[in-house]
Design a protein around this motif. Structure first.
Motif, PDB file in Angstrom:
ATOM      1  N   GLY A 135       1.337  45.071  15.649  1.00 23.44           N
ATOM      2  CA  GLY A 135       1.430  44.149  14.517  1.00 23.44           C
ATOM      3  C   GLY A 135       2.855  43.883  14.065  1.00 23.44           C
ATOM      4  N   ILE A 136       3.846  44.157  14.934  1.00 24.79           N
ATOM      5  CA  ILE A 136       5.249  43.923  14.603  1.00 24.79           C
ATOM      6  C   ILE A 136       5.701  42.591  15.211  1.00 24.79           C
ATOM      7  CG2 ILE A 136       7.607  44.822  14.773  1.00 24.79           C
ATOM      8  CD1 ILE A 136       5.728  46.497  13.048  1.00 24.79           C
ATOM      9  N   VAL A 137       6.451  41.833  14.436  1.00 19.43           N
ATOM     10  CA  VAL A 137       6.951  40.538  14.904  1.00 19.43           C
ATOM     11  C   VAL A 137       8.005  40.759  15.984  1.00 19.43           C
ATOM     12  CG1 VAL A 137       8.206  38.449  14.265  1.00 19.43           C
ATOM     13  CG2 VAL A 137       6.473  39.394  12.719  1.00 19.43           C
ATOM     14  N   ILE A 138       7.784  40.178  17.157  1.00 16.95           N
ATOM     15  CA  ILE A 138       8.792  40.228  18.228  1.00 16.95           C
ATOM     16  C   ILE A 138       9.815  39.132  17.989  1.00 16.95           C
ATOM     17  CG2 ILE A 138       9.184  40.010  20.708  1.00 16.95           C
ATOM     18  CD1 ILE A 138       6.355  41.089  21.133  1.00 16.95           C
ATOM     19  N   ASP A 139       9.364  37.915  17.732  1.00 14.28           N
ATOM     20  CA  ASP A 139      10.242  36.799  17.359  1.00 14.28           C
ATOM     21  C   ASP A 139       9.361  35.627  16.955  1.00 14.28           C
ATOM     22  OD1 ASP A 139      12.519  35.412  16.787  1.00 14.28           O
ATOM     23  OD2 ASP A 139      13.432  35.670  18.766  1.00 14.28           O
ATOM     24  N   SER A 140       9.984  34.602  16.431  1.00 12.10           N
ATOM     25  CA  SER A 140       9.228  33.425  15.977  1.00 12.10           C
ATOM     26  C   SER A 140      10.033  32.171  16.261  1.00 12.10           C
ATOM     27  CB  SER A 140       8.930  33.527  14.476  1.00 12.10           C
ATOM     28  OG  SER A 140      10.144  33.604  13.741  1.00 12.10           O
ATOM     29  N   MET A 141       9.339  31.056  16.294  1.00 11.59           N
ATOM     30  CA  MET A 141      10.014  29.777  16.512  1.00 11.59           C
ATOM     31  C   MET A 141      10.931  29.455  15.336  1.00 11.59           C
ATOM     32  SD  MET A 141       8.290  26.144  17.622  1.00 11.59           S
ATOM     33  CE  MET A 141       8.072  26.572  19.348  1.00 11.59           C
ATOM     34  N   LYS A 142      10.478  29.798  14.124  1.00 16.56           N
ATOM     35  CA  LYS A 142      11.296  29.617  12.918  1.00 16.56           C
ATOM     36  C   LYS A 142      11.418  30.959  12.211  1.00 16.56           C
ATOM     37  CE  LYS A 142       9.391  24.968  12.077  1.00 16.56           C
ATOM     38  NZ  LYS A 142       8.634  24.155  11.087  1.00 16.56           N
ATOM     39  N   LEU A 153       8.565  37.336   4.707  1.00 15.51           N
ATOM     40  CA  LEU A 153       9.642  37.256   5.675  1.00 15.51           C
ATOM     41  C   LEU A 153       9.062  37.261   7.081  1.00 15.51           C
ATOM     42  CD1 LEU A 153      12.210  39.797   4.132  1.00 15.51           C
ATOM     43  CD2 LEU A 153      11.931  37.351   3.660  1.00 15.51           C
ATOM     44  N   VAL A 154       9.642  36.439   7.945  1.00 20.72           N
ATOM     45  CA  VAL A 154       9.229  36.402   9.353  1.00 20.72           C
ATOM     46  C   VAL A 154      10.483  36.633  10.185  1.00 20.72           C
ATOM     47  CG1 VAL A 154       8.100  35.088  11.177  1.00 20.72           C
ATOM     48  CG2 VAL A 154       7.383  34.759   8.804  1.00 20.72           C
ATOM     49  N   PRO A 159       6.787  43.944  10.064  1.00 21.49           N
ATOM     50  CA  PRO A 159       5.330  43.813  10.250  1.00 21.49           C
ATOM     51  C   PRO A 159       4.894  42.371   9.979  1.00 21.49           C
ATOM     52  CG  PRO A 159       5.869  45.699   8.850  1.00 21.49           C
ATOM     53  CD  PRO A 159       7.134  44.919   9.006  1.00 21.49           C
ATOM     54  N   TYR A 160       3.946  41.918  10.777  1.00 19.41           N
ATOM     55  CA  TYR A 160       3.419  40.566  10.566  1.00 19.41           C
ATOM     56  C   TYR A 160       2.497  40.538   9.357  1.00 19.41           C
ATOM     57  CZ  TYR A 160       0.612  36.351  11.141  1.00 19.41           C
ATOM     58  OH  TYR A 160      -0.029  35.156  10.929  1.00 19.41           O
ATOM     59  N   GLU A 161       2.715  39.591   8.476  1.00 23.84           N
ATOM     60  CA  GLU A 161       1.854  39.387   7.314  1.00 23.84           C
ATOM     61  C   GLU A 161       1.199  38.026   7.425  1.00 23.84           C
ATOM     62  OE1 GLU A 161       3.955  39.814   3.683  1.00 23.84           O
ATOM     63  OE2 GLU A 161       4.930  41.693   4.247  1.00 23.84           O
ATOM     64  N   MET A 162      -0.079  37.964   7.083  1.00 29.60           N
ATOM     65  CA  MET A 162      -0.767  36.669   7.101  1.00 29.60           C
ATOM     66  C   MET A 162      -0.211  35.771   6.007  1.00 29.60           C
ATOM     67  SD  MET A 162      -4.756  37.510   7.853  1.00 29.60           S
ATOM     68  CE  MET A 162      -5.110  35.752   7.755  1.00 29.60           C
TER      69      MET A 162
END
Length: 580
Positions: A135-142, A153-154, A159-162
């Motif tokens: 559930g950890i963010v690897i990366d994002s487009m933005k 925060l992204v 951790p990824y939050e909905m």
């Protein structure tokens, strides 16, 4: 936006058959778009994911997209982590506008891991986020940091939050009685109250419900009649049935000019006869067609932004220079006054002495010989004062000549930049942009970076066929205009160009015969269509035989002079058949 949670539910149903398919290719055509190419035993498919604020969506696509030569970093990351990954599931939490794509992938150590691609379709907050098995963010487009949002925060490693979720009813699950109970506590327009009450609905959908409940008349949530409540419950139940049974009617409405306006998964009656309605075979096919033209223009605009800025800055710089030179040229208009002063001083040297502050003399250039006062430099003798005025006169004459030439060159350069800007606004693909970059580099406006591989081949001129079968050629840019007019065309062919308006050179091949007036008008319409005046009602187009078209020595690409021309006034149209 029309792509609500309910419509996303329908899209998800169409994507489910591709579970167990593997990712074959990953492309990122623009900064906010991603294309996943899947392959399975039954064939292949492409899923387009867009996070652009005005066209965020996810769906199967059939449209071929031109990809950049160098993939962005996010695309390279996805290729590394998701490459050849197997699609395990596509999840949607209720009717939230988020789809979760679960993949089984192999990491660097050779272990099987599960990664999730969260596609968040939320207008300007849309995003595409890669999440690991913990559930950890690897990366994002933005990436979203603390300066952009204080709530969510992204960023890689967090951790990824909905996305924040409102307390609303899922209209697929909530019974009509419960919906009416919550709705009775709302005030204002019925459509807005429904939007506040239900999850997964869009403005166009609730407007359609309100339109049906009120029989086309405005309704308010706090004053619904029993009949309106019954009609509202019926239309909501009918919508639930459409989605649950897969009987959606994918409807797109457009203006009479063909501009897409709205869409939904049920018939839309709220626009009446103001719009043109079209049904599509599937949710993905509708989205593909609805956003096709808008996407193509947006992609090109994004890739051409550097050229637009370059041309606009160059144009502004030249305009400022011309304004300064024009002011200096106006000052040169007083040169004859300096010459007259010098002549008057020379004719009256015997009356003047060194140290005089001014010369009071009769102006023999005027019939009445009025008295004039001419300022003198006390440090100079009278002959030297006369010489000073003569020198000022000669200097002004030289400046006038140079400034006139420079202003003419500046205006010619503005015309050239305007023609490049027009060609840029009509560019249809990456190849057109590359040709314009090469042209600007050749003229010294741009420095091209060295790129691997061969430079792109220039496309041939656009070809059209007139009503009688005559071939018409249209140049794509200034360099091609020169090639087409000065080298390709026969001297007896007809050359056409909009009068004093930037545009393409058009060649009407005659084969030595005199073209009919109808064919001439068709060619002129093409010349007007492929020009800066495309949106005008009537455009003047000059035409003459190619043998009367010449290119001055040293002229910039696309710049020619011509004679023996005639003029047609036409409406810009593209009725001819394109052969290419």
């Amino acid at each position: 936006m029309a792509l609500d949670g309910a419509y996303l539910h329908a899209v998800r149903q169409e994507l489910l058959p591709w579970i167990d398919a593997r990712i074959e290719k990953i492309h990122q055509p623009t900064r906010e778009e991603l294309i996943l190419a899947f392959r399975s035993r039954s064939g292949g498919a492409k899923i387009l994911i867009s996070c652009a604020a005005d066209r965020a969506r996810v769906h199967l696509t059939q449209i071929a997209v031109e990809n950049p030569k160098a993939p962005p970093m996010f695309c390279m990351l996805l290729r590394k982590r998701l490459g050849n990954g197997k699609l395990l599931a596509i999840r949607q939490d209720g009717l939230e506008r988020v789809l979760y794509f679960d993949f089984s992938c192999i990491n660097e150590l050779g272990d099987v891991v599960q990664l999730t691609l969260a596609v968040e379709i939320m207008g300007r907050y849309s995003n595409l986020i890669l999440i690991d098995e913990n559930g950890i963010v690897i990366d994002s487009m933005k990436r979203v940091d603390a300066t952009m949002s204080s709530k969510r925060l992204v960023l890689p490693g967090l951790p990824y939050e909905m996305p924040p979720r409102d307390d609303r009813l899922n209209f697929l699950e909530a019974p009509p009685a419960e919906i009416l109970t919550v709705l009775s506590q709302k005030t204002g327009e019925l459509s807005k109250a429904l939007l506040q009450t239900l999850e997964g609905v869009s403005p166009v959908l609730v407007r359609e419900w309100a339109y049906y409940a009120g029989k086309g008349q405005p309704c308010r949530a706090e004053s619904l009649t029993d009949d309106q409540k019954d009609r509202l419950c019926y239309t909501i139940a009918r919508t639930q049935e459409l989605l649950e049974q897969g009987n959606e009617v994918y409807t797109m409405v457009s203006t009479r000019e063909g501009q897409p306006k709205d869409f939904s998964f049920l018939p839309l009656h709220q626009y009446g006869a103001l719009m043109v309605t079209k049904t599509m075979p599937s949710a993905c096919a509708l989205l593909d067609e609805f956003f096709a033209s808008r996407d193509h223009a947006a992609r090109l605009k994004q890739r051409a932004n550097d050229l637009f800025h370059l041309l606009l800055h160059a144009t502004e710089r030249i305009q400022r220079r011309i304004a300064t030179q024009s002011a200096d040229l106006e000052a040169c208009a007083e040169k004859d006054d300096d010459r007259r002063k010098a002549d008057l001083i020379s004719a009256n040297l015997y009356r003047l002495h060194k140290g005089d502050t001014e010369a009071v003399l009769e102006d023999f250039y005027e019939p009445e010989c009025p008295t004039v006062h001419i300022p003198l430099d006390v440090r100079l003798t009278p002959p030297q004062n006369a010489q000073r005025y003569y020198q000022a006169y000669k200097k002004a004459c030289t400046a006038e000549k140079i400034l006139t030439e420079q202003i003419a060159k500046g205006r010619e350069e503005l015309m050239y930049l305007d023609s490049v800007l027009d060609a840029l606004s009509r560019a249809e693909n990456e190849n057109d942009l590359e040709q314009l970059r090469a042209e600007l580099a050749e003229q010294g406006y741009l420095r091209l970076l060295r790129r691997k591989g061969k430079p792109p081949k220039s496309l041939p001129p656009m070809e059209y066929t007139a009503s009688d079968g005559t071939r018409i050629l249209v140049g794509r840019n200034n360099r091609q205009n020169d090639q087409l007019t000065l080298k390709t065309a026969n001297k007896n062919d007809i050359w056409l160009h909009t009068q004093n308006i930037p545009g393409s050179h058009v060649i009407l091949e005659t084969g030595g015969k005199e073209p009919t007036q109808k064919v001439l008008e068709e060619a002129a319409q093409l010349a007007a269509y492929h020009s800066k005046a495309r949106d005008s009602a009537q455009v003047p187009v000059d035409y003459c035989a190619v043998r009367y078209v010449k290119k001055p020595a040293g002229a910039k690409p696309g710049m020619v002079i011509f004679s023996n021309q005639h003029t047609l006034y036409v409406k810009p149209e593209q009725k001819c058949v394109t052969e290419e």
